[in-house]
Design an enzyme around this catalytic site. Sequence first.
Site, mmCIF file in Angstrom:
data_model
loop_
_atom_site.group_PDB
_atom_site.id
_atom_site.type_symbol
_atom_site.label_atom_id
_atom_site.label_comp_id
_atom_site.label_asym_id
_atom_site.label_seq_id
_atom_site.Cartn_x
_atom_site.Cartn_y
_atom_site.Cartn_z
ATOM 1 N N HIS A 163 -101.410 96.977 -35.955
ATOM 2 C CA HIS A 163 -101.769 96.765 -37.253
ATOM 3 C C HIS A 163 -101.127 97.835 -38.438
ATOM 4 C CE1 HIS A 163 -104.318 96.546 -40.765
ATOM 5 N NE2 HIS A 163 -104.740 95.227 -40.276
ATOM 6 N N ASP A 219 -108.122 90.092 -34.411
ATOM 7 C CA ASP A 219 -107.863 88.753 -33.846
ATOM 8 C C ASP A 219 -107.818 88.571 -32.258
ATOM 9 O OD1 ASP A 219 -107.457 87.468 -36.153
ATOM 10 O OD2 ASP A 219 -105.337 88.565 -36.451
HETATM 11 N N1 ACO Z 1 -96.287 94.198 -29.730
HETATM 12 C C1 ACO Z 1 -95.383 94.998 -29.293
HETATM 13 N N2 ACO Z 1 -94.847 95.870 -30.219
HETATM 14 C C2 ACO Z 1 -95.221 96.033 -31.151
HETATM 15 C C3 ACO Z 1 -96.371 95.158 -31.723
HETATM 16 C C4 ACO Z 1 -97.051 94.275 -30.843
HETATM 17 N N3 ACO Z 1 -98.130 93.651 -31.019
HETATM 18 N N4 ACO Z 1 -96.750 95.479 -33.043
HETATM 19 C C5 ACO Z 1 -96.113 96.449 -33.347
HETATM 20 N N5 ACO Z 1 -95.015 96.665 -32.552
HETATM 21 C C6 ACO Z 1 -93.959 97.877 -32.131
HETATM 22 C C7 ACO Z 1 -92.743 97.113 -33.049
HETATM 23 O O1 ACO Z 1 -91.943 96.572 -32.380
HETATM 24 C C8 ACO Z 1 -92.044 98.610 -33.533
HETATM 25 O O2 ACO Z 1 -91.553 99.082 -32.254
HETATM 26 P P1 ACO Z 1 -90.281 100.120 -32.797
HETATM 27 O O3 ACO Z 1 -90.853 101.207 -33.831
HETATM 28 O O4 ACO Z 1 -89.963 100.787 -31.488
HETATM 29 O O5 ACO Z 1 -89.066 99.297 -33.180
HETATM 30 C C9 ACO Z 1 -93.407 99.384 -33.893
HETATM 31 O O6 ACO Z 1 -94.536 98.875 -33.093
HETATM 32 C C10 ACO Z 1 -93.788 99.221 -35.449
HETATM 33 O O7 ACO Z 1 -93.836 97.900 -35.781
HETATM 34 P P2 ACO Z 1 -93.858 97.042 -37.236
HETATM 35 O O8 ACO Z 1 -93.607 95.691 -36.791
HETATM 36 O O9 ACO Z 1 -92.731 97.929 -38.139
HETATM 37 O O10 ACO Z 1 -95.112 97.602 -37.595
HETATM 38 P P3 ACO Z 1 -95.984 96.832 -38.827
HETATM 39 O O11 ACO Z 1 -96.722 97.913 -39.530
HETATM 40 O O12 ACO Z 1 -95.111 96.355 -39.734
HETATM 41 O O13 ACO Z 1 -96.806 95.605 -38.079
HETATM 42 C C11 ACO Z 1 -98.135 94.036 -37.478
HETATM 43 C C12 ACO Z 1 -97.854 95.391 -38.016
HETATM 44 C C13 ACO Z 1 -97.256 93.059 -37.928
HETATM 45 C C14 ACO Z 1 -99.668 93.568 -37.408
HETATM 46 C C15 ACO Z 1 -97.544 94.125 -35.997
HETATM 47 O O14 ACO Z 1 -98.587 95.030 -35.149
HETATM 48 C C16 ACO Z 1 -97.608 92.904 -34.999
HETATM 49 O O15 ACO Z 1 -96.725 92.034 -35.260
HETATM 50 N N6 ACO Z 1 -98.803 92.590 -34.242
HETATM 51 C C17 ACO Z 1 -98.738 91.415 -33.578
HETATM 52 C C18 ACO Z 1 -99.329 90.236 -34.782
HETATM 53 C C19 ACO Z 1 -100.922 90.362 -34.993
HETATM 54 O O16 ACO Z 1 -101.676 90.452 -34.093
HETATM 55 N N7 ACO Z 1 -100.869 90.060 -36.242
HETATM 56 C C20 ACO Z 1 -102.552 90.292 -36.828
HETATM 57 C C21 ACO Z 1 -102.568 91.463 -37.493
HETATM 58 S S1 ACO Z 1 -104.316 91.819 -38.046
HETATM 59 C C22 ACO Z 1 -104.413 90.549 -39.303
HETATM 60 O O17 ACO Z 1 -103.617 90.403 -40.033
HETATM 61 C C23 ACO Z 1 -105.643 90.200 -39.370
#
Ligand code: ACO
Length: 429
Positions: A306, A363
Amino acid sequence: MQEKVKVIIGDKTIELPVIIGSEGEKAIDITALRQQTGYITLDPGFANTGSCVSSITFMDGEKGVLRYRGIPVEQLAENSTFVETAYLLINGVLPTKKELERFSALLNQHSLVHEDMKIFYQNYPRHSHPMGILSSMVNALRSFYPELPTSSAEEEINITVTRLISKVRTMAAMSYKISRGHKVVYPHPELDYCSNFLNMMFENPVKPYEIKKEFVKALNVFWILHADHEQNCSTSAVRLVGSARVNLYAAISAGISALWGPLHGGANQAVIEMLKQIHAGGEKVSRIVERAKDRKDPFRLMGFGHRVYKTYDPRAKIIKKTCDSLLDTLHISDPLLDIARELEEVALHDQYFIDHNLYPNVDFYSGIVLRALGIPTNMFTVMFAIGRLPGWIAQWKEGADDPKWKLYRPRQVYTGPTTTDYVGIDKRG
Ligand code: ACO
């Protein structure tokens, strides 16, 4: 005395005021930065940017705290209903008994959808995603319910708000019935909001639907947990589009479109699809976790991570508890729940997930609750949208009520070509 920060750019020093929120959060007010220095700030994804001041929802991502108008979401999930929580978010205070009765009566009064709208539903291709349909139909509501020339601005907003909350639920159930080729079930004036929705979804002339109280409770909890989440992607979309002074239906329609994305609300559908894939033998839990960690693979563990929560999402804790108790009480067995538990266990002990502060978000378990209620997977994000509606409305209203509500218009750092002369087509290489 007001706290200030000094910004030194070359030989120039300016002072910028610090805004302090009621929970002690601090923000540097950069409103005067460009005018005084010529500089702007750059913050892709807005992770360090406050786009507004707001008194609706507080969240602490480090501590896993979420409160609506000061009330912890745990207390609301335990004691409130979705309709009461919607009132709280929109009006700022819990309703009295009389106010709640009046609000519920209004929701009943506005629950029917213009009959001509059915024709639209019938003409969408059968495979259309319900989120695309919902977004366009909500936008279309303005044409069916134009502004009343006789009502005041306040009356107009109140009626639009009630219409939206009530009709979106009817429209969602209607789209499901039509997609199945079934007769549309109309809202029932004797039923509460959640029971009415379940009845409109599942009542059938040849198989009457029994509204189980456990289902109604679970649905109330699900919608309460989704009701607001401060300046998330879809809410920011509503505020941004709304700031151009479009009508509320159009602003909400933009929010629905943003929510559709798999990185946002669409994740609840993506989680179940991922779990189904594992269940069907397509992928092993260990392989899924490995893929999520592999930087060369765009795959992410859906329902994990998140932008704000760097600990367990408080909503995920509540929905997990609701999920366990619902399935236990009603003796429902869902193999996807076992897979989800195993996946969570593996991920929470994996160094990558620990290092990246990746925990289950709302989720991760919500889809299993929705499955237990009988909601089809492609409707999951629509369920989220119905829940988020009070939050979108409250956030839009906060903007609209602010006399200084400004058009959202960020700047950019341009990196394209500098002045380049036009070349006639016959002279191009
Ligand atoms: N699985 C694996 N790696 C992940 C995940 C994940 N679910 N989420 C983040 N990471 C990693 C990224 O690859 C990145 O790694 P790095 O720094 O080594 O390159 C790091 O964690 C940071 O990720 P970002 O995308 O920069 O973080 P951000 O804050 O933008 O992401 C997000 C938040 C979009 C929710 C992300 O965690 C994700 O894609 N999760 C999966 C989708 C999801 O469950 N979305 C629902 C969110 S809750 C909602 O909207 C109700």
